[in-house]
Design an enzyme around this catalytic site. Structure first.
Site, PDB file in Angstrom:
ATOM      1  CG  HIS A  90     -51.591  54.327 -38.054  1.00 12.48           C
ATOM      2  ND1 HIS A  90     -52.925  54.351 -37.885  1.00 12.48           N
ATOM      3  CD2 HIS A  90     -51.238  53.114 -38.800  1.00 12.48           C
ATOM      4  CE1 HIS A  90     -53.442  53.039 -38.608  1.00 12.48           C
ATOM      5  NE2 HIS A  90     -52.115  52.572 -38.943  1.00 12.48           N
ATOM      6  CB  CYS A 111     -54.692  50.992 -10.573  1.00 13.33           C
ATOM      7  SG  CYS A 111     -55.534  51.290 -12.225  1.00 13.33           S
ATOM      8  CB  THR A 145     -59.711  48.827 -14.154  1.00 12.53           C
ATOM      9  OG1 THR A 145     -59.558  50.199 -13.676  1.00 12.53           O
ATOM     10  CG2 THR A 145     -60.680  48.292 -13.045  1.00 12.53           C
ATOM     11  CG  ASP A 158     -53.751  50.901  -7.176  1.00 12.95           C
ATOM     12  OD1 ASP A 158     -53.563  49.540  -7.420  1.00 12.95           O
ATOM     13  OD2 ASP A 158     -54.901  51.187  -7.207  1.00 12.95           O
ATOM     14  CG  HIS A 209     -53.286  51.321 -35.695  1.00 12.94           C
ATOM     15  ND1 HIS A 209     -54.653  51.197 -36.281  1.00 12.94           N
ATOM     16  CD2 HIS A 209     -52.485  50.250 -36.635  1.00 12.94           C
ATOM     17  CE1 HIS A 209     -54.570  50.185 -37.438  1.00 12.94           C
ATOM     18  NE2 HIS A 209     -53.270  49.909 -37.641  1.00 12.94           N
TER      19      HIS A 209
HETATM   20  O1  LIG Z   1     -58.622  50.475 -10.415  1.00  9.86           O
HETATM   21  C1  LIG Z   1     -58.415  51.070  -9.820  1.00  9.86           C
HETATM   22  C2  LIG Z   1     -58.619  52.677 -10.562  1.00  9.86           C
HETATM   23  O2  LIG Z   1     -58.885  52.651 -11.874  1.00  9.86           O
HETATM   24  C3  LIG Z   1     -57.974  51.372  -8.405  1.00  9.86           C
HETATM   25  O3  LIG Z   1     -56.939  50.187  -8.059  1.00  9.86           O
HETATM   26  C4  LIG Z   1     -59.127  50.769  -7.503  1.00  9.86           C
HETATM   27  O4  LIG Z   1     -60.126  51.806  -7.773  1.00  9.86           O
HETATM   28  C5  LIG Z   1     -58.579  50.759  -5.969  1.00  9.86           C
HETATM   29  O5  LIG Z   1     -59.594  50.284  -5.285  1.00  9.86           O
HETATM   30  P1  LIG Z   1     -59.874  49.984  -3.856  1.00  9.86           P
HETATM   31  O6  LIG Z   1     -59.285  51.266  -2.785  1.00  9.86           O
HETATM   32  O7  LIG Z   1     -61.091  49.271  -3.524  1.00  9.86           O
HETATM   33  O8  LIG Z   1     -58.631  49.003  -3.551  1.00  9.86           O
END
Ligand SMILES: O=C(CO)[C@H](O)[C@H](O)COP(=O)(O)O
Length: 154
Positions: A133, A65, A67, A8, A98
């Site tokens: 595993h 993204c 996180t 993203d 694993h």
């Molecule tokens: O990490 C994320 C999902 O897990 C997204 O990148 C995050 O939530 C995007 O947030 P924003 O619209 O504030 O940039």
């Protein structure tokens, strides 16, 4: 090895860097976007890669993204996809040895651009240990089938 990659808006710099690095290292890279800083919704990009993993069109996927969490939630909806957010060497190595994950989800907000190439190359080159595993990963597949075939008994 054919590797799909998507991010993203929070992962575009890491994605661009990884596309270059992986191509230089001889991987076949399929870039599924996004390519601008305009805000997008991570499910739209996670599913582009996860669908192709499920269909056997890609060997591995990398999703970025903020996180890594949202991308992994979406990717794990697809049959045959084992995705996890990983942010350091131990997580990356164990996710392959694993868990045999086939989609690596990276936290663009938390990970330094300088260490990312080595981390991802380690992930791509680490083998599944198999043995005990394999039994567990096979059970993941069995759960997936159970859920798909008997929604009412869950
Ligand atoms: O990490 C994320 C999902 O897990 C997204 O990148 C995050 O939530 C995007 O947030 P924003 O619209 O504030 O940039």
């Amino acid at each position: 090895m054919k590797v799909g990659i998507a991010s993203d808006h929070r992962g575009i710099h890491i994605k661009a860097r990884l596309c270059q690095c992986l191509t230089n290292e001889g991987f076949q890279v399929v870039d599924e976007g996004t390519d601008t800083a305009d805000a997008v919704d991570y499910p739209d990009y996670a599913k582009k890669v996860a669908r192709k993993i499920a269909a056997g069109e890609l060997d591995r996927g990398i999703l970025i993204c903020g996180t890594g969490i949202g991308m992994s939630i979406v990717a794990n909806k697809f049959p045959g996809v084992r995705a996890a957010p990983c942010y350091d060497e131990v997580m990356v190595e164990m996710s392959r040895r694993h868990n045999d994950i086939n989609v690596l989800c990276l936290p663009g907000d938390l990970i330094g651009e300088r260490s990312i190439d080595e981390l991802v190359l380690m992930w791509l080159r680490t083998e599944f240990e198999s043995g005990r595993h394999t039994t567990r990963v096979d059970k993941i597949t069995a759960v997936e089938l159970e859920v798909a075939t008997s929604q009412q008994s869950i």
